[in-house]
Write a protein that holds these residues in place. Structure first.
Motif, PDB file in Angstrom:
ATOM      1  N   TYR A 127     -21.402 -78.100 -10.446  1.00 38.35           N
ATOM      2  CA  TYR A 127     -21.664 -76.745 -10.937  1.00 38.35           C
ATOM      3  C   TYR A 127     -20.835 -75.680 -10.222  1.00 38.35           C
ATOM      4  O   TYR A 127     -20.909 -74.501 -10.565  1.00 38.35           O
ATOM      5  N   ASP A 149     -22.617 -70.241 -13.131  1.00 34.56           N
ATOM      6  CA  ASP A 149     -23.529 -69.202 -13.610  1.00 34.56           C
ATOM      7  C   ASP A 149     -23.409 -67.908 -12.816  1.00 34.56           C
ATOM      8  O   ASP A 149     -24.238 -67.009 -12.948  1.00 34.56           O
ATOM      9  N   SER A 151     -23.333 -67.507  -9.370  1.00 32.63           N
ATOM     10  CA  SER A 151     -24.036 -67.477  -8.092  1.00 32.63           C
ATOM     11  C   SER A 151     -23.101 -67.855  -6.942  1.00 32.63           C
ATOM     12  O   SER A 151     -22.129 -68.589  -7.133  1.00 32.63           O
TER      13      SER A 151
END
Length: 350
Positions: A127, A149, A151
């Motif tokens: 990720y 995402d 972060s």
């Protein structure tokens, strides 16, 4: 007309080769065979050669070395899915590079003595989208960046056993970490929070205890850091960092040095300012001197006597050059930047 063209060619050659001297310093422009549109994000020195990492104008990573006034392109060693290299570090044996790929963040290892390259992207969590910074403490590598995402992510890689430890779940998710440095023991990473009100994000990591500490409140009372911190280095005595239009240091406590920028009339909004307003990008240190690089800005911070000076000849002659990285070889700095999409390089002796 012919004489005018010949004169312009001679003048151009002289300007490219000329060495600008001031206060015992020299600044010389260097010509390297980089394609137009390419950018260099990091320059390092491994004790023998300068190594450069960045990206080309066709969305592919660039990696190579500069030695004895010659540049050798090593980009052919990189997998085709390497899109951009954002940072690299020398461990004494190998150069570890990090960046972004067509699918996720990438990492690789290059051994200069043998020319061997190994792709380590499979060690990076799936990720992780961008690897933006890397640092070494003599044993572990710490990598920081951003997830798919949006972060902040942070983890360590141990070259001795090839194990990756991801502790992103222990840091503030609403942010991005762009740079990391080590004092030889611990690591300090910096970036910014993406939630409002926007603030700096500062994370400390202690490897033996695996303790993660959010130290973002260090700069919460200083509005100059509301846009976050872009670059951090260890100068041998303390952490020093820059943030767009701010400059500070941290050892046992935080000290904002942004007022020093105004004393040299560099970042003033006043119409009487001696220099145009230039955003700061990155900092690199060597031999007790730290270069602060920016858009049309080149400053020298003397860490021992806490003195800050502007390299006036650079600012006067190269105001539209955006400087991105530099490295010290024991005698001089190799500085990389770009102007209008064209890479620019300088050799600077403080």
């Amino acid at each position: 007309m012919k004489k005018v063209i010949i004169f312009e060619l001679i003048l151009t050659f002289v300007l490219l080769q000329a060495s600008l001297a001031f206060s015992g310093r020299t600044l010389k422009k260097v010509l390297l065979n980089f394609p137009s549109g390419s950018s260099i994000n990091k320059v390092i020195w491994n004790g023998k050669s300068f190594f450069l990492a960045g990206e080309s104008n066709v969305k592919s990573a660039i990696f190579g070395k500069y030695d004895l006034n010659q540049f050798k392109d090593l980009s052919n060693l990189l997998p085709s899915y390497y899109v951009s290299l954002n940072d690299c570090v020398w461990t004494g044996k190998a150069i570890f590079i990090v960046g972004s790929g067509s699918i996720k963040a990438v990492m690789g290892e290059y051994i200069p003595s043998t020319g061997y390259f190994k792709d380590l992207t499979d060690k990076i969590p799936y990720y992780w989208k961008y690897n933006l910074g890397i640092a070494y403490n003599g044993k572990l590598l710490t990598i920081v960046g951003e997830s798919a995402d949006g972060s902040a992510v942070m983890g360590t890689y141990d070259p001795s056993n090839e194990k990756f430890y991801d502790f992103s779940d222990k840091i503030n998710k609403n942010g991005l970490l762009e740079s990391v440095a080590s004092n030889g023991k611990n690591f300090l990473a910096v970036g910014w929070k993406t939630t409002m009100p926007q603030r700096s994000l500062i994370i400390s990591y202690d490897p033996p205890s695996k303790r993660v500490t959010d130290m973002s409140t260090l700069t919460s009372n200083f509005k100059n850091y509301n846009l976050g911190i872009k670059s951090i280095v260890w100068d041998g005595n303390e952490y020093v960092f820059v943030s767009n239009y701010a400059f500070g240091k941290y050892e046992n406590g935080f000290e904002d040095l942004s007022n020093e920028l105004n004393t040299i009339h560099l970042l003033s909004f006043s119409s009487t300012s001696k220099y145009r307003y230039g955003q700061l990008n990155r900092m690199n240190c060597g031999n007790g001197r730290c270069l602060i690089l920016g858009n049309g800005v080149l400053l020298v911070y003397y860490s021992l006597n806490k003195k800050l000076e502007a390299v006036e000849d650079f600012i006067a002659n190269y105001e539209y050059v955006s400087l991105t990285s530099s490295a010290w070889d024991g005698k001089e700095f190799l500085i990389a930047g770009e102007k209008n999409g064209k890479p620019k390089f300088f050799l600077f002796k403080p």
